[in-house]
Design a protein around this motif. Sequence first.
Motif, short mmCIF file in Angstrom:
data_model
loop_
_atom_site.label_atom_id
_atom_site.label_comp_id
_atom_site.label_asym_id
_atom_site.label_seq_id
_atom_site.Cartn_x
_atom_site.Cartn_y
_atom_site.Cartn_z
N ASP A 35 0.83 -1.20 0.00
CA ASP A 35 0.00 0.00 0.00
C ASP A 35 0.87 1.25 0.00
N ARG A 182 -1.89 10.07 9.40
CA ARG A 182 -3.26 9.58 9.37
C ARG A 182 -3.99 10.04 8.10
N ARG A 185 -3.11 7.61 5.49
CA ARG A 185 -3.78 6.33 5.69
C ARG A 185 -5.25 6.41 5.28
N GLU A 186 -5.91 7.49 5.66
CA GLU A 186 -7.32 7.65 5.32
C GLU A 186 -7.54 7.81 3.83
N SER A 187 -6.57 8.36 3.13
CA SER A 187 -6.69 8.52 1.67
C SER A 187 -6.65 7.18 0.94
N LEU A 188 -6.15 6.15 1.60
CA LEU A 188 -6.03 4.84 0.97
C LEU A 188 -7.37 4.09 0.94
N ARG A 189 -8.34 4.55 1.69
CA ARG A 189 -9.64 3.86 1.77
C ARG A 189 -10.39 3.97 0.48
#
Length: 189
Positions: A35, A182, A185-189
């Motif tokens: 990722d 963070r 990380r949230e952009s990967l959803r």
Amino acid sequence: MIDFCSPGDVPRPTREQLAAAHDRTIPDVLGPGLDVVFCGINPGLYSGFTGHHFARPGNRFWPALHAAGFTPRLLRPDEQDRLLEFGLGVTNLVARATARADELSAEELRAGGEVLTSTIAKYKPRVLAVVGITAYRTAFAKPKAAMGPQEDEVGGVGVWVLPNPSGLNAHYQLDGLAAEYRLLRESLR
């Protein structure tokens, strides 16, 4: 509240051992289909001594990674290979260890950017996260780059610039670092 690794988690090198770690390299933690690959500027002398990324006590990479939700618990530098289990990897712009990143020349950073481009093209993670805005600007000739997602790609992969987690970066405390991590990380959803 996330605590840093305790001093007992990292061997305490002597001055001579640290001096001997100058110019050492440490292996990347990479694999296909990750990722995020986090890219540091270059290993510090503690990392050169231990062979582990972001190993210096007080470096906030591991606590920020955990606080941002990338890992289910705080990993120690000697557990760096576990990053692969979480879809994460780590490398550096410049492979050789130095006491400070300012020992690197602009030419060395640009050459490192070329190597990084090839490495990222080979492994094709979803995102390359460069931890250090000044190094990113120099390596990729992007003098106006800001924190966060970039318009350009490296090796065909999107880039996100994060603050450097070194304890020398006084602009960000751990909470601020974790907030920036963070967002990625949230952009990967």
